[in-house]
Write a protein that holds these residues in place. Structure first.
Motif, mmCIF file in Angstrom:
data_model
loop_
_atom_site.group_PDB
_atom_site.id
_atom_site.type_symbol
_atom_site.label_atom_id
_atom_site.label_comp_id
_atom_site.label_asym_id
_atom_site.label_seq_id
_atom_site.Cartn_x
_atom_site.Cartn_y
_atom_site.Cartn_z
ATOM 1 N N LEU A 29 -0.645 58.992 -20.754
ATOM 2 C CA LEU A 29 -0.904 58.273 -22.000
ATOM 3 C C LEU A 29 -2.280 58.668 -22.512
ATOM 4 N N GLY A 30 -2.343 59.084 -23.753
ATOM 5 C CA GLY A 30 -3.619 59.503 -24.320
ATOM 6 C C GLY A 30 -4.228 60.679 -23.587
ATOM 7 N N GLY A 31 -3.367 61.494 -22.988
ATOM 8 C CA GLY A 31 -3.841 62.653 -22.243
ATOM 9 C C GLY A 31 -4.389 62.325 -20.869
ATOM 10 N N VAL A 32 -4.206 61.089 -20.420
ATOM 11 C CA VAL A 32 -4.691 60.648 -19.099
ATOM 12 C C VAL A 32 -3.493 60.453 -18.186
ATOM 13 N N LEU A 56 -3.698 49.032 -18.559
ATOM 14 C CA LEU A 56 -4.229 50.262 -19.143
ATOM 15 C C LEU A 56 -5.712 50.214 -19.500
ATOM 16 N N SER A 57 -6.315 49.033 -19.468
ATOM 17 C CA SER A 57 -7.719 48.926 -19.886
ATOM 18 C C SER A 57 -8.666 49.896 -19.168
ATOM 19 N N PRO A 58 -8.474 50.213 -17.878
ATOM 20 C CA PRO A 58 -9.399 51.157 -17.236
ATOM 21 C C PRO A 58 -9.343 52.584 -17.803
ATOM 22 N N PHE A 59 -8.315 52.896 -18.586
ATOM 23 C CA PHE A 59 -8.104 54.262 -19.064
ATOM 24 C C PHE A 59 -8.376 54.442 -20.557
ATOM 25 N N ILE A 60 -8.620 53.344 -21.251
ATOM 26 C CA ILE A 60 -8.750 53.380 -22.709
ATOM 27 C C ILE A 60 -9.897 54.283 -23.167
ATOM 28 N N GLU A 61 -11.042 54.190 -22.546
ATOM 29 C CA GLU A 61 -12.200 54.992 -22.971
ATOM 30 C C GLU A 61 -11.916 56.482 -22.860
ATOM 31 N N GLN A 62 -11.293 56.908 -21.756
ATOM 32 C CA GLN A 62 -10.965 58.323 -21.611
ATOM 33 C C GLN A 62 -9.930 58.754 -22.646
ATOM 34 N N MET A 63 -8.963 57.882 -22.935
ATOM 35 C CA MET A 63 -7.979 58.191 -23.972
ATOM 36 C C MET A 63 -8.678 58.438 -25.306
#
Length: 164
Positions: A24-27, A109-116
């Motif tokens: 998701l979002g490239g992560v 998903l909150s831990p991955f939002i910034e990288q997305m």
């Protein structure tokens, strides 16, 4: 009247299945299931690409990257985003902002939002502060709520680049 701004909306959904990575979002996210699709099935990036293509009046990702073309089998959606970005630049537009929402009961998903956000900004050649990504559950309702799939909505504002 000159067209200084254009808006677009995108939506995508994919089924969750065993033996596929969840991207998701490239992560790539560690999870028991992944999204089924011809490409990497990244619903977030697919919704964003459809929003940008819609704003440009260029159809959707199925037109540009058909699932009948083996060239897109397991394709990296970030790479496809870069191709959509090239179309946007050819039309002399740039990202004003993108606002996207992922609908998923699980995983969190909150831990991955910034990288997305950073992945999307890099793919569309814009600062990360122009990208907003949110995730929400549907309180156990519908196909996203029962864990059958994940969906995403996205809107974008494109701004005409100033002539040099």
């Amino acid at each position: 009247m000159t067209e200084s701004f254009k808006i677009g909306h995108g939506y995508d959904v994919h089924r969750l299945v065993d033996h596929r990575p969840l991207i998701l979002g490239g992560v790539q996210i560690a999870y028991e299931k992944g999204l089924l699709g011809h490409s990497d099935a990244d619903v977030l990036l697919h919704a964003i690409m459809d929003a940008v293509l819609g704003a440009l009046g260029l159809g959707d990702i199925g037109r540009h990257f058909p699932d009948t073309d083996d060239a897109y089998q397991n394709a990296d959606s970030l790479m496809l985003c870069r191709q959509v970005c090239m179309l946007m630049k050819e039309a002399q537009f740039a990202i004003g902002n993108i606002d996207a929402t992922i609908l998923a009961q699980r995983p969190k998903l909150s831990p991955f939002i910034e990288q997305m956000k950073h992945n999307i900004a890099a793919a569309f050649a814009c600062p990360p502060e122009r990208i907003n990504v949110k995730a929400t559950t549907e309180e156990g309702l519908g196909f996203t709520g029962d864990g059958s799939g994940i969906a995403a909505h996205a809107v974008c504002l494109l701004c005409k680049k100033a002539a040099h």
